[in-house]
Design a protein around this motif. Structure first.
Motif, PDB file in Angstrom:
ATOM      1  N   GLU A  73     -38.853  34.340  25.838  1.00 12.77           N
ATOM      2  CA  GLU A  73     -37.717  35.042  25.250  1.00 12.77           C
ATOM      3  C   GLU A  73     -38.064  36.493  24.941  1.00 12.77           C
ATOM      4  OE1 GLU A  73     -34.099  34.241  22.193  1.00 12.77           O
ATOM      5  OE2 GLU A  73     -35.975  33.196  21.789  1.00 12.77           O
TER       6      GLU A  73
ATOM      7  N   ARG B 117     -32.603  25.932  25.146  1.00 14.61           N
ATOM      8  CA  ARG B 117     -33.819  25.798  24.350  1.00 14.61           C
ATOM      9  C   ARG B 117     -34.236  24.337  24.203  1.00 14.61           C
ATOM     10  NH1 ARG B 117     -34.568  30.610  22.002  1.00 14.61           N
ATOM     11  NH2 ARG B 117     -32.773  31.962  21.832  1.00 14.61           N
TER      12      ARG B 117
ATOM     13  N   GLY C 159     -37.090  25.285  19.920  1.00  9.70           N
ATOM     14  CA  GLY C 159     -36.584  26.652  19.991  1.00  9.70           C
ATOM     15  C   GLY C 159     -37.135  27.473  21.141  1.00  9.70           C
ATOM     16  N   THR C 160     -38.193  26.991  21.797  1.00  7.86           N
ATOM     17  CA  THR C 160     -38.711  27.736  22.938  1.00  7.86           C
ATOM     18  C   THR C 160     -37.779  27.554  24.135  1.00  7.86           C
ATOM     19  OG1 THR C 160     -40.181  25.908  23.572  1.00  7.86           O
ATOM     20  CG2 THR C 160     -41.119  27.635  22.156  1.00  7.86           C
ATOM     21  N   ILE C 161     -37.970  28.370  25.140  1.00  2.00           N
ATOM     22  CA  ILE C 161     -37.065  28.419  26.290  1.00  2.00           C
ATOM     23  C   ILE C 161     -37.364  27.289  27.279  1.00  2.00           C
ATOM     24  CG2 ILE C 161     -36.271  29.807  28.249  1.00  2.00           C
ATOM     25  CD1 ILE C 161     -35.459  31.009  25.567  1.00  2.00           C
TER      26      ILE C 161
END
Length: 182
Positions: free
Chosen positions: A67, A87, A97-99
């Motif tokens: 991100e 996400r 929450g990471t891509i």
């Protein structure tokens, strides 16, 4: 039509699981599978019909910084935008929450990226780079300065005979860029 068969199989498994087997572990697994499937379908469906079927560059980040890199590139290059971001959730295999998958455009060129929760033995290499045709002396200098911050210059800005100015740089994320001015 080809997307219907997997959905029918998933529906049958879900029905058997909840109505006949009553096994909450299978139900939980089916739910997680459906969430992943829905996320990937949403990512694919958000691309317009003119973008679907295109060939584009995919960047795999291994330090949970996809991100940050995507935002940096979109902020640097004109006519750029983030198209879609999916996400990982708290139930996913990666850090929440990471891509999982993101698509973005840099001045008309499509890119995708993700944060890999699997640490691979490979990473970015200068053997594959992004080539940028610059419009002016000021533009090539700006890109070189910004991309070199925290990175390294492999070939300094100079006339190497094939263009009036050229530079080769690796940015702070490990992605290689060739900057060219005719």
């Amino acid at each position: 039509m080809k997307g219907i068969a997997p959905l029918l199989i998933f529906a049958l498994i879900s029905f058997l699981n909840t109505e006949i087997l009553g096994n909450t572990n299978l139900s939980s697994l089916a739910g997680k599978t459906q969430v992943q499937s829905d996320s990937l379908k949403n990512a694919q469906n958000t691309l317009s019909s003119e973008e679907t079927g295109q060939i584009y560059t995919f960047l795999t980040y291994q330090e949970d910084n996809a991100e940050e890199a995507m935002n940096f590139y979109v902020g640097l290059f004109e006519n750029s935008r983030i198209i879609n971001v999916q996400r990982y959730g708290k139930e996913g295999p990666a850090k929440e929450g990471t891509i999982m998958m993101a698509t973005f455009e840099l001045n008309g060129s499509l890119f995708a990226c993700s944060d890999s929760y699997i640490k691979h033995e490979w990473d970015f290499t200068p053997g594959v780079s992004i080539f940028v045709e610059c419009k002016s002396d000021a533009e090539i200098k700006k890109y070189l300065e910004k991309l070199a911050e925290g990175g390294s210059i492999l070939m300094p800005l100079d006339n190497y005979g094939w263009s009036s100015k050229f530079a080769f740089v690796v940015d702070k994320f490990g992605v290689s860029w060739q900057l060219n001015l005719d």
